[in-house]
Design an enzyme around this catalytic site. Structure first.
Site, mmCIF file in Angstrom:
data_model
loop_
_atom_site.group_PDB
_atom_site.id
_atom_site.type_symbol
_atom_site.label_atom_id
_atom_site.label_comp_id
_atom_site.label_asym_id
_atom_site.label_seq_id
_atom_site.Cartn_x
_atom_site.Cartn_y
_atom_site.Cartn_z
ATOM 1 N N ASP A 1 0.761 1.830 9.011
ATOM 2 C CA ASP A 1 0.336 1.012 10.156
ATOM 3 C C ASP A 1 1.361 0.994 11.297
ATOM 4 O O ASP A 1 1.022 0.623 12.417
ATOM 5 C CB ASP A 1 0.078 -0.436 9.715
ATOM 6 C CG ASP A 1 -0.951 -0.528 8.596
ATOM 7 O OD1 ASP A 1 -1.773 0.384 8.480
ATOM 8 O OD2 ASP A 1 -0.918 -1.517 7.837
ATOM 9 N N HIS B 1 -8.929 5.577 2.914
ATOM 10 C CA HIS B 1 -7.675 5.871 2.218
ATOM 11 C C HIS B 1 -7.235 7.321 2.302
ATOM 12 O O HIS B 1 -6.134 7.640 1.832
ATOM 13 C CB HIS B 1 -7.765 5.397 0.763
ATOM 14 C CG HIS B 1 -7.789 3.903 0.666
ATOM 15 N ND1 HIS B 1 -8.934 3.172 0.891
ATOM 16 C CD2 HIS B 1 -6.798 3.004 0.433
ATOM 17 C CE1 HIS B 1 -8.646 1.884 0.782
ATOM 18 N NE2 HIS B 1 -7.360 1.756 0.505
ATOM 19 N N GLY C 1 -4.934 0.508 10.026
ATOM 20 C CA GLY C 1 -3.886 -0.009 10.913
ATOM 21 C C GLY C 1 -3.743 -1.519 10.866
ATOM 22 O O GLY C 1 -2.925 -2.090 11.568
ATOM 23 N N ARG D 1 -23.919 14.145 20.361
ATOM 24 C CA ARG D 1 -23.880 12.816 19.751
ATOM 25 C C ARG D 1 -22.602 12.073 20.138
ATOM 26 O O ARG D 1 -21.631 12.667 20.598
ATOM 27 C CB ARG D 1 -23.860 12.949 18.220
ATOM 28 C CG ARG D 1 -25.220 13.202 17.642
ATOM 29 C CD ARG D 1 -25.100 13.451 16.153
ATOM 30 N NE ARG D 1 -26.414 13.497 15.548
ATOM 31 C CZ ARG D 1 -26.666 14.076 14.383
ATOM 32 N NH1 ARG D 1 -25.709 14.659 13.700
ATOM 33 N NH2 ARG D 1 -27.884 14.047 13.891
ATOM 34 N N ARG E 1 -23.045 8.415 15.239
ATOM 35 C CA ARG E 1 -22.752 8.566 13.808
ATOM 36 C C ARG E 1 -21.358 7.991 13.566
ATOM 37 O O ARG E 1 -20.464 8.144 14.401
ATOM 38 C CB ARG E 1 -22.753 10.038 13.377
ATOM 39 C CG ARG E 1 -24.127 10.697 13.412
ATOM 40 C CD ARG E 1 -25.038 10.166 12.306
ATOM 41 N NE ARG E 1 -26.294 10.907 12.242
ATOM 42 C CZ ARG E 1 -27.378 10.643 12.973
ATOM 43 N NH1 ARG E 1 -27.356 9.654 13.859
ATOM 44 N NH2 ARG E 1 -28.478 11.355 12.831
ATOM 45 N N GLY F 1 0.834 -1.206 0.000
ATOM 46 C CA GLY F 1 0.000 0.000 0.000
ATOM 47 C C GLY F 1 0.864 1.250 0.000
ATOM 48 O O GLY F 1 1.923 1.277 0.621
ATOM 49 N N THR G 1 5.056 2.117 6.015
ATOM 50 C CA THR G 1 3.648 1.755 6.211
ATOM 51 C C THR G 1 2.997 2.735 7.172
ATOM 52 O O THR G 1 3.613 3.127 8.177
ATOM 53 C CB THR G 1 3.417 0.323 6.751
ATOM 54 O OG1 THR G 1 2.057 0.214 7.182
ATOM 55 C CG2 THR G 1 4.291 -0.054 7.929
HETATM 56 O O1 F6P Z 1 -1.245 -1.507 5.221
HETATM 57 C C1 F6P Z 1 -1.774 -0.266 4.900
HETATM 58 C C2 F6P Z 1 -3.280 -0.324 4.801
HETATM 59 O O2 F6P Z 1 -3.774 0.960 4.491
HETATM 60 C C3 F6P Z 1 -3.973 -0.893 6.041
HETATM 61 O O3 F6P Z 1 -4.064 0.021 7.085
HETATM 62 C C4 F6P Z 1 -5.300 -1.312 5.439
HETATM 63 O O4 F6P Z 1 -5.868 -2.366 6.181
HETATM 64 C C5 F6P Z 1 -4.914 -1.788 4.054
HETATM 65 O O5 F6P Z 1 -3.674 -1.196 3.743
HETATM 66 C C6 F6P Z 1 -5.920 -1.436 2.991
HETATM 67 O O6 F6P Z 1 -5.520 -1.992 1.787
HETATM 68 P P1 F6P Z 1 -6.169 -1.621 0.376
HETATM 69 O O7 F6P Z 1 -5.579 -0.311 -0.082
HETATM 70 O O8 F6P Z 1 -5.776 -2.731 -0.501
HETATM 71 O O9 F6P Z 1 -7.650 -1.481 0.580
#
Ligand code: F6P
Length: 360
Positions: free
Chosen positions: A139, A284, A182, A174, A278, A12, A137
């Site tokens: 994450d 992304h 993550g 709310r 909510r 990613g 990453t």
């Molecule tokens: O590893 C980075 C990440 O954004 C994670 O946080 C998420 O679970 C995953 O990639 C989402 O992947 P994709 O872009 O394939 O939906």
């Protein structure tokens, strides 16, 4: 003497990838090392898609999000997706990667990636390919480094979202639930929750009890705080349940796509609290956009250190941040298992001392 190297970005994307590429290319000029970029992660390594990367190509890319090289999280050369008689099958194309790289006279491959891409890099290293890794990453779940680049920018995006959710939560009385990314670790949730003043943080490492979450919200209400903010990591799960899986993609490095826990928490709170909920799924947004100041500097330091490792022939290693220093560590240490939040993590304990609730 190292004469030519190749660089690829895998998995990613995240803010700071271009800053690493730029730092590698600019440092390489001081050693007369030629740099080639590989397109779309390991897919380009299998398909032989190499492009020259010089000062012209990296000019102006420091603040740009994404990666100028493209990336992919579904092209592991050790189980490469190919169509045979109209059917998708997985074949080992790792020898082809190695011969493509050797044929081009490349002395070392720099892999900028997370645990999936760096595990592939390690397998290639075991097969004899000189590689250097750079920890990427949002994450922050890689071992052997204090931080991956991209993480701080993602946390900042989540914190800005929490600041905005706060004002509307307060006006409407709310409970606002923000679902953040993550994967199987709660770093983004924990750090953004603290920075954004959340009341409850739910993370994979601390399975929650929904009654406890409701108790925290009702307790605030009894003190005249008629709104609450919950940050929930996509991998969070109740003590008596499982993670919420949105989709399973065959042929990906990690086939499981998480998502939907925010809606579940909102639904499960109904009847337990007397406030509307909510849910916002940040998605992304956390991966996009320009790297923040911290990540621009970290990514640049990693790029420079990766080139230093190449020159020193310190192969099979990943550059890492340990304390305030950049060091190299064996790739095998970095990908042994995912780095998760431990119960005695100092930041987790600080949040608890502050009165934040984790639903346990
Ligand atoms: O590893 C980075 C990440 O954004 C994670 O946080 C998420 O679970 C995953 O990639 C989402 O992947 P994709 O872009 O394939 O939906």
């Amino acid at each position: 003497m190292i004469k030519r190297i190749a660089v690829l970005t895998g998995g990613g994307d995240c803010p700071g990838l271009n800053a690493v590429i730029r730092a590698i290319v600019r440092s390489a000029t001081h050693h007369d090392i030629e740099v080639l970029g590989i397109l779309d992660g390991f897919k380009g390594a299998v398909e032989g898609e190499f492009v020259p990367l010089g000062l012209k190509e990296v000019s102006g890319i420091l603040p740009r999000g994404g990666t100028i090289l493209g990336t992919s999280n579904r092209d592991n050369p050790f189980s490469y997706n190919v169509m045979v008689d109209g059917k998708m099958v997985q074949e080992d194309r790792s020898d082809l990667v190695i011969s493509n790289i050797k044929d081009k006279g490349i002395d070392c491959l720099v892999v900028i990636g997370g645990d999936g891409s760096l595990s592939i890099a390690l397998e290639l290293a075991v097969k004899g390919l000189p590689v250097v890794g750079v920890p990427k990453t949002i994450d922050n779940d890689l071992l052997a480094t204090d931080l991956t680049f991209g993480f701080q920018s993602a946390v900042e995006t989540a914190q800005e979202a929490l600041d905005k959710l706060h004002t509307t939560a307060e006006s409407h009385h709310r409970v606002m639930i923000l679902e953040v990314m993550g994967r199987y670790a709660g770093w983004i949730a924990l750090y953004s929750g603290i920075a954004g003043g959340a009341d409850v943080i739910l993370i994979p490492e601390v399975p929650y009890d929904i009654e406890k979450v409701a108790e925290a919200i009702n307790d605030r209400k009894s003190k005249n705080k008629k709104f609450s903010i919950i940050v929930v990591a996509e991998g969070a799960k109740p003590g008596d349940g499982e993670m919420v899986v949105k989709q399973v993609f065959e042929g990906r490095t990690d086939p499981v796509k998480l998502g939907g826990i925010g809606e579940k928490v909102g639904r499960d709170l109904e009847g337990l609290i007397n406030l509307e909920t909510r849910v916002t799924v940040l998605g992304h947004m956390q991966r996009g956009g320009s790297p923040n100041t911290f990540d621009r500097i970290l990514a640049t330091r990693y790029g420079v250190a990766a080139l230093d490792a190449v020159v020193a022939k310190d192969f099979g290693k990943m550059v890492a941040l340990q304390g305030t220093s950049i060091v190299t560590v064996p790739l095998s240490e970095a990908v042994k298992h995912l780095k998760k939040i431990i119960p005695v993590d100092e930041v987790l304990l600080a949040a608890r001392k502050l009165g934040l609730k984790f639903g346990d």
